[in-house]
Design an enzyme around this catalytic site. Structure first.
Site, PDB file in Angstrom:
ATOM      1  N   GLN A 116      -4.781  -1.582   9.633  1.00 37.11           N
ATOM      2  CA  GLN A 116      -4.912  -2.808   9.308  1.00 37.11           C
ATOM      3  C   GLN A 116      -5.717  -3.850  10.299  1.00 37.11           C
ATOM      4  O   GLN A 116      -5.484  -3.809  11.334  1.00 37.11           O
ATOM      5  CB  GLN A 116      -3.539  -3.400   8.942  1.00 37.11           C
ATOM      6  CG  GLN A 116      -3.400  -4.894   7.882  1.00 37.11           C
ATOM      7  CD  GLN A 116      -3.658  -4.179   6.495  1.00 37.11           C
ATOM      8  OE1 GLN A 116      -4.087  -3.689   6.019  1.00 37.11           O
ATOM      9  NE2 GLN A 116      -4.265  -5.625   5.965  1.00 37.11           N
TER      10      GLN A 116
ATOM     11  N   ASP B 287     -11.814   3.607   4.464  1.00 34.83           N
ATOM     12  CA  ASP B 287     -12.081   1.636   3.991  1.00 34.83           C
ATOM     13  C   ASP B 287     -13.258   1.166   3.680  1.00 34.83           C
ATOM     14  O   ASP B 287     -13.823   0.514   3.459  1.00 34.83           O
ATOM     15  CB  ASP B 287     -11.334   0.922   5.863  1.00 34.83           C
ATOM     16  CG  ASP B 287     -10.089  -0.330   5.045  1.00 34.83           C
ATOM     17  OD1 ASP B 287     -10.073  -1.010   4.325  1.00 34.83           O
ATOM     18  OD2 ASP B 287      -9.880   0.024   6.180  1.00 34.83           O
TER      19      ASP B 287
ATOM     20  N   LYS C 263       0.258  -1.169  -0.387  1.00 32.28           N
ATOM     21  CA  LYS C 263      -0.302  -0.229  -0.010  1.00 32.28           C
ATOM     22  C   LYS C 263       1.229   1.236  -0.381  1.00 32.28           C
ATOM     23  O   LYS C 263       0.421   2.327  -0.435  1.00 32.28           O
ATOM     24  CB  LYS C 263      -1.130   0.442   1.594  1.00 32.28           C
ATOM     25  CG  LYS C 263      -2.307  -1.281   1.070  1.00 32.28           C
ATOM     26  CD  LYS C 263      -3.133  -1.550   2.620  1.00 32.28           C
ATOM     27  CE  LYS C 263      -4.166  -1.936   2.046  1.00 32.28           C
ATOM     28  NZ  LYS C 263      -4.295  -2.950   4.071  1.00 32.28           N
TER      29      LYS C 263
END
Ligand code: GUN
Length: 302
Positions: A98, A121, A54
């Site tokens: 995460q 997200d 990422k």
């Protein structure tokens, strides 16, 4: 094989190019560089690989990447402080924590501590509610990537029968909301659905997101249907010449049998996977534009 194989890797590269072009304009016209902060707690090897990847792709599209790596025994309170600081940092437009988090942390509490406007997200309860009521929100990256591929392949999916196999908060449920938003007729099925093969056989669009390797079989697929395979499963594949175990990456659909019947199918690897990070970058640009009252990039949001 009869199916067209949808090349998610190539499509993701196209999305990243669009993101990079928008980043260039934000910098030149407004002096703004979008920034994405990724928070990793602990040393789970798979999570470390994702976070590295990422960070690299964030830099490649010209955005700033901020990585916060915290020890596995970091307290929840300390993590919440990091999130609060990122919420208040004007250089940070997107925040991703995460998952999975260590067992001593409450994931819902942590996710809901993120500023919804920076929640790239799309997991914050406000964004879940906005998506569910058809309002502007941050949309979870994997379902957004699936929707982009479906729109690209079909033009419009209005009126089509879509069956989502899987009911997770990260993929199944938001996927169903997005398909509904594009006027598909949507069924959410799952591992306990009665007569699952018959249910899937009604679908013009099958999204396999059930988390079971190669579960969706070719004889479940209506001829000509589109199969979007969200699964990423590593399975045993016998032994190498030197006698050590070999593994193979497979999806939630059995590729060969499904591809013999479907009209189109996404492969694993190289299908949905690359689209997820591309959509994370797209969401970060979207969040940056919204934060600055600027017009959003076309085609990169739901
Ligand atoms: N872990 C595995 N997939 C994801 C994802 O899409 N977002 C976050 N935050 N963590 C993950």
């Amino acid at each position: 094989m009869t199916a067209t194989v949808i090349d998610g890797k190539a499509f993701a590269a196209k999305v990243r190019t669009q993101v990079a072009e928008h980043v260039t304009r934000l910098k030149s016209d407004h002096g703004i560089t979008p920034g994405l902060a990724v928070v990793l707690v602990g040393e789970d090897p798979a999570s470390q690989v994702y976070v590295r990847s990422k960070g690299k792709m964030t830099n490649e599209v010209g955005m700033n990447s901020y990585e916060h790596k915290l020890d596995v025994d970091t307290s929840e309170e300390a993590l919440l402080k990091v999130i609060d600081d990122l919420n208040n940092d004007p250089a940070v437009h997107g925040i991703l924590v995460q998952l999975p988090l260590p067992d001593h942390m409450d994931s819902d509490l942590v996710i809901n501590a993120i500023d919804p406007a920076k929640d790239v997200d799309g997991f914050h309860i406000s964004n879940v509610g906005l998506l569910g009521t058809g309002q502007k929100s941050m949309v979870p990256c994997t379902p957004l990537g699936c929707l982009m591929m479906l729109r690209d392949h079909h033009g419009s999916i209005s009126g089509m029968n879509a069956v989502v196999v899987g009911r997770s908060n990260i993929v199944g449920k938001p996927m169903a909301q997005l398909l509904l938003g594009d006027s598909a007729t949507v069924t959410i099925a799952h591992s306990r659905t009665k007569d699952l093969p018959d249910v899937v056989r009604q679908a013009d669009i099958v999204v396999a997101a059930v988390g079971r390797p190669e579960m969706v079989q070719g004889d479940w697929i209506k001829p000509g249907a589109t199969v979007i395979d969200v699964g990423i499963n590593r399975i045993d594949a016998g032994l190498k010449d030197d006698g050590t175990p070999k593994t193979r990456l497979v999806g939630d659909a059995h590729f060969e049998s499904c591809a013999a019947v479907a009209g189109a199918i996404t492969p694993v690897p190289g299908g949905v996977g690359p689209m997820t990070i591309a959509c994370l970058l797209a969401n970060t640009v979207t969040a940056c534009c919204r934060a600055n009252g600027l017009s959003e990039p076309d085609g990169l949001t739901a």
